[in-house]
Design a protein around this motif. Structure first.
Motif, PDB file in Angstrom:
ATOM      1  N   ILE A 171       5.905  12.415  -1.414  1.00  0.00           N
ATOM      2  CA  ILE A 171       4.854  11.484  -1.819  1.00  0.00           C
ATOM      3  C   ILE A 171       3.580  11.835  -1.065  1.00  0.00           C
ATOM      4  O   ILE A 171       3.629  12.438  -0.002  1.00  0.00           O
ATOM      5  CB  ILE A 171       5.213  10.003  -1.537  1.00  0.00           C
ATOM      6  N   ALA A 172       2.453  11.466  -1.632  1.00  0.00           N
ATOM      7  CA  ALA A 172       1.173  11.639  -0.953  1.00  0.00           C
ATOM      8  C   ALA A 172       0.678  10.261  -0.550  1.00  0.00           C
ATOM      9  O   ALA A 172       0.662   9.332  -1.356  1.00  0.00           O
ATOM     10  CB  ALA A 172       0.170  12.303  -1.885  1.00  0.00           C
ATOM     11  N   LEU A 173       0.301  10.124   0.721  1.00  0.00           N
ATOM     12  CA  LEU A 173      -0.285   8.870   1.178  1.00  0.00           C
ATOM     13  C   LEU A 173      -1.776   8.918   0.872  1.00  0.00           C
ATOM     14  O   LEU A 173      -2.468   9.857   1.287  1.00  0.00           O
ATOM     15  CB  LEU A 173      -0.084   8.688   2.684  1.00  0.00           C
ATOM     16  N   PRO A 174      -2.304   7.927   0.158  1.00  0.00           N
ATOM     17  CA  PRO A 174      -3.738   7.919  -0.137  1.00  0.00           C
ATOM     18  C   PRO A 174      -4.567   7.988   1.158  1.00  0.00           C
ATOM     19  O   PRO A 174      -4.165   7.456   2.198  1.00  0.00           O
ATOM     20  CB  PRO A 174      -3.942   6.589  -0.863  1.00  0.00           C
ATOM     21  N   LYS A 175      -5.698   8.656   1.082  1.00  0.00           N
ATOM     22  CA  LYS A 175      -6.538   8.892   2.259  1.00  0.00           C
ATOM     23  C   LYS A 175      -6.901   7.612   2.996  1.00  0.00           C
ATOM     24  O   LYS A 175      -6.819   7.553   4.221  1.00  0.00           O
ATOM     25  CB  LYS A 175      -7.814   9.639   1.855  1.00  0.00           C
ATOM     26  N   ASP A 176      -7.305   6.564   2.269  1.00  0.00           N
ATOM     27  CA  ASP A 176      -7.711   5.338   2.958  1.00  0.00           C
ATOM     28  C   ASP A 176      -6.539   4.684   3.687  1.00  0.00           C
ATOM     29  O   ASP A 176      -6.716   4.077   4.736  1.00  0.00           O
ATOM     30  CB  ASP A 176      -8.419   4.356   2.020  1.00  0.00           C
ATOM     31  N   ILE A 177      -5.319   4.832   3.185  1.00  0.00           N
ATOM     32  CA  ILE A 177      -4.141   4.307   3.875  1.00  0.00           C
ATOM     33  C   ILE A 177      -3.870   5.134   5.128  1.00  0.00           C
ATOM     34  O   ILE A 177      -3.589   4.590   6.197  1.00  0.00           O
ATOM     35  CB  ILE A 177      -2.897   4.311   2.946  1.00  0.00           C
ATOM     36  N   ARG A 178      -3.965   6.467   5.009  1.00  0.00           N
ATOM     37  CA  ARG A 178      -3.774   7.332   6.192  1.00  0.00           C
ATOM     38  C   ARG A 178      -4.770   6.976   7.279  1.00  0.00           C
ATOM     39  O   ARG A 178      -4.419   6.904   8.464  1.00  0.00           O
ATOM     40  CB  ARG A 178      -3.939   8.806   5.814  1.00  0.00           C
ATOM     41  N   GLU A 179      -6.010   6.727   6.899  1.00  0.00           N
ATOM     42  CA  GLU A 179      -7.039   6.401   7.891  1.00  0.00           C
ATOM     43  C   GLU A 179      -6.794   5.035   8.530  1.00  0.00           C
ATOM     44  O   GLU A 179      -7.023   4.864   9.727  1.00  0.00           O
ATOM     45  CB  GLU A 179      -8.418   6.464   7.250  1.00  0.00           C
TER      46      GLU A 179
END
Length: 64
Positions: free
Chosen positions: A17-25
């Protein structure tokens, strides 16, 4: 713990899965960050290893 944000992602044929950028941040996930995957009866949680309770390290110790 209150919900901060909700996003969707797709699981690939390899189970990735890819974690959306804003969630990673929001959560401080950076490239190379080791994570713990906790499976409960009704949910799955991804946590940076630094946030995992010491009691859970025993369960992780058996993994390679």
């Amino acid at each position: 713990m209150p919900l901060i944000e909700m996003k969707t992602s797709k699981i690939t044929s390899k189970g990735q899965i890819a974690l959306p950028k804003d969630i990673r941040e929001l959560e401080g996930f950076k490239e190379g960050t080791k994570i713990a995957i906790l499976a409960f009866e009704n949910r799955v949680e991804l946590r940076p290893l630094k946030q995992v309770n010491e009691k859970m390290f025993t369960a992780l110790a058996s993994e390679e």
